[in-house]
Write a protein that holds these residues in place. Structure first.
Motif, PDB file in Angstrom:
ATOM      1  N   VAL A 120       0.837  -1.207   0.000  1.00  0.00           N
ATOM      2  CA  VAL A 120       0.000   0.000   0.000  1.00  0.00           C
ATOM      3  C   VAL A 120       0.867   1.250   0.000  1.00  0.00           C
ATOM      4  O   VAL A 120       0.674   2.167  -0.810  1.00  0.00           O
ATOM      5  N   ASP A 121       1.853   1.272   0.884  1.00  0.00           N
ATOM      6  CA  ASP A 121       2.759   2.428   0.958  1.00  0.00           C
ATOM      7  C   ASP A 121       3.546   2.587  -0.345  1.00  0.00           C
ATOM      8  O   ASP A 121       3.744   3.701  -0.828  1.00  0.00           O
ATOM      9  N   ASP A 122       3.976   1.467  -0.913  1.00  0.00           N
ATOM     10  CA  ASP A 122       4.734   1.528  -2.175  1.00  0.00           C
ATOM     11  C   ASP A 122       3.884   2.090  -3.302  1.00  0.00           C
ATOM     12  O   ASP A 122       4.379   2.848  -4.144  1.00  0.00           O
ATOM     13  N   LEU A 123       2.614   1.720  -3.347  1.00  0.00           N
ATOM     14  CA  LEU A 123       1.737   2.225  -4.408  1.00  0.00           C
ATOM     15  C   LEU A 123       1.473   3.712  -4.243  1.00  0.00           C
ATOM     16  O   LEU A 123       1.539   4.488  -5.206  1.00  0.00           O
ATOM     17  N   ILE A 124       1.199   4.127  -3.026  1.00  0.00           N
ATOM     18  CA  ILE A 124       0.899   5.539  -2.769  1.00  0.00           C
ATOM     19  C   ILE A 124       2.120   6.413  -3.041  1.00  0.00           C
ATOM     20  O   ILE A 124       1.994   7.519  -3.583  1.00  0.00           O
ATOM     21  N   ASN A 125       3.302   5.898  -2.701  1.00  0.00           N
ATOM     22  CA  ASN A 125       4.521   6.702  -2.817  1.00  0.00           C
ATOM     23  C   ASN A 125       5.439   6.251  -3.949  1.00  0.00           C
ATOM     24  O   ASN A 125       6.624   6.579  -3.945  1.00  0.00           O
ATOM     25  N   SER A 126       4.908   5.532  -4.910  1.00  0.00           N
ATOM     26  CA  SER A 126       5.751   4.972  -5.966  1.00  0.00           C
ATOM     27  C   SER A 126       6.479   6.056  -6.748  1.00  0.00           C
ATOM     28  O   SER A 126       5.929   7.110  -7.051  1.00  0.00           O
ATOM     29  N   GLN A 127       7.740   5.766  -7.072  1.00  0.00           N
ATOM     30  CA  GLN A 127       8.559   6.709  -7.833  1.00  0.00           C
ATOM     31  C   GLN A 127       8.456   6.484  -9.328  1.00  0.00           C
ATOM     32  O   GLN A 127       8.863   7.332 -10.115  1.00  0.00           O
TER      33      GLN A 127
END
Length: 282
Positions: A120-127
């Motif tokens: 979830v965090d990776d999707l929201i903050n994906s680079q």
């Protein structure tokens, strides 16, 4: 498009599907999963604006991916005449993407770059945000993320589906290779009586931003050496198989795969590895 009328369907509710679910907190969502009673034919009444397809692609015995589950979903969506953008999140090779795109006129590939434990965090903050397919459809998907999601980085890059697939596989193959490289460097520390520690070494070497902090710990997050899980072994095998079918010999990746299989074959498979038919055999 008023927010209270935005309908989003998610097919597959594993860690990728759940991350999409969390990323659109205010949308009307219809989830189809193995544990739910919802079926694809129900989407006729739901009339979704977009469908995210987040289904597994287990490893075949020859290293290729098994895309039968995804193909059956696209066939069924076409059968019921559900007319909306179909966004595929699953990791698949270019040949499979080409086949899937024939089932719908509104196909967008949006590969995921998520770690299972922090999806979830990776999707929201994906680079890195990649959309592939028809440009107008890609722009519509981008606008959906902008208007309805809680993603922080909304800078999307648009490309063709084949390039998007190879980007995804290249990143995972590179990171898997990095894991094995640091496993071998760790052997130097294990076989010499250095005054400094392995942790000191990692803390110093990662100051070089070209190397970074990811995928350098030995053992890895699962407490084992080498790389495992449901992604890296499967993706390297799929890339090697795809390249072989177009007469490209990925000799370096083959050697990495062989060395990793020697390491991981000493461990008991995890449930996720068993589910995805991961094989650590040469």
């Amino acid at each position: 498009m008023p927010e209270d009328t935005f309908n989003l369907a998610i097919i597959g509710h594993g860690f990728v599907g759940k991350a999409i679910d969390e990323c659109f907190p205010k949308s009307n969502k219809f989830i189809i999963d193995i544990d739910s009673k919802n079926q694809i034919k129900d989407l006729v009444d739901i009339n979704p604006n977009i469908i995210f397809i987040c289904l597994p692609t287990p490893m075949n015995d020859d290293g290729s991916i098994n895309s039968k589950i995804i193909e059956s979903v696209f066939i069924e969506i076409k059968k019921y005449g559900i007319d909306c953008i179909n966004v595929l999140k699953s990791t698949v090779t270019p040949d499979v993407l080409q086949k899937l795109s024939q089932h719908t006129s509104r196909f967008v590939y949006n590969p995921e770059f998520l770690r299972e434990n922090t999806a979830v965090d990776d999707l929201i903050n994906s680079q890195i945000n990649i959309l592939a397919g028809n440009r107008n459809d890609c722009l519509e998907v981008q606008n959906i993320f902008i208007n309805f999601s809680i993603k922080k980085n909304l800078n999307f890059k648009i490309t063709d589906i084949e390039t998007a697939s190879i980007i995804k596989y290249t990143i995972n193959a590179f990171l898997a290779s990095k894991v094995l490289f640091f496993n071998q460097i760790k052997e130097i520390f294990d076989n010499q009586n250095f005054n400094g520690s392995w942790d000191d070494f990692l803390n110093l070497i990662c100051l070089d931003t070209r190397i970074g902090e990811s995928h350098i710990n030995v053992p890895g997050p699962d407490g084992k050496k080498g790389f495992g899980g449901a992604c890296f072994p499967k993706d390297i095998a799929a890339l090697i198989n795809y390249a072989s079918n177009i007469n490209v010999d990925l000799s370096i990746l083959k050697e990495i795969q062989e060395k990793n299989n020697n390491i991981r074959s000493e461990y008991k498979k995890s449930n996720r590895e068993a589910e995805q038919n991961i094989k650590f055999t040469n």
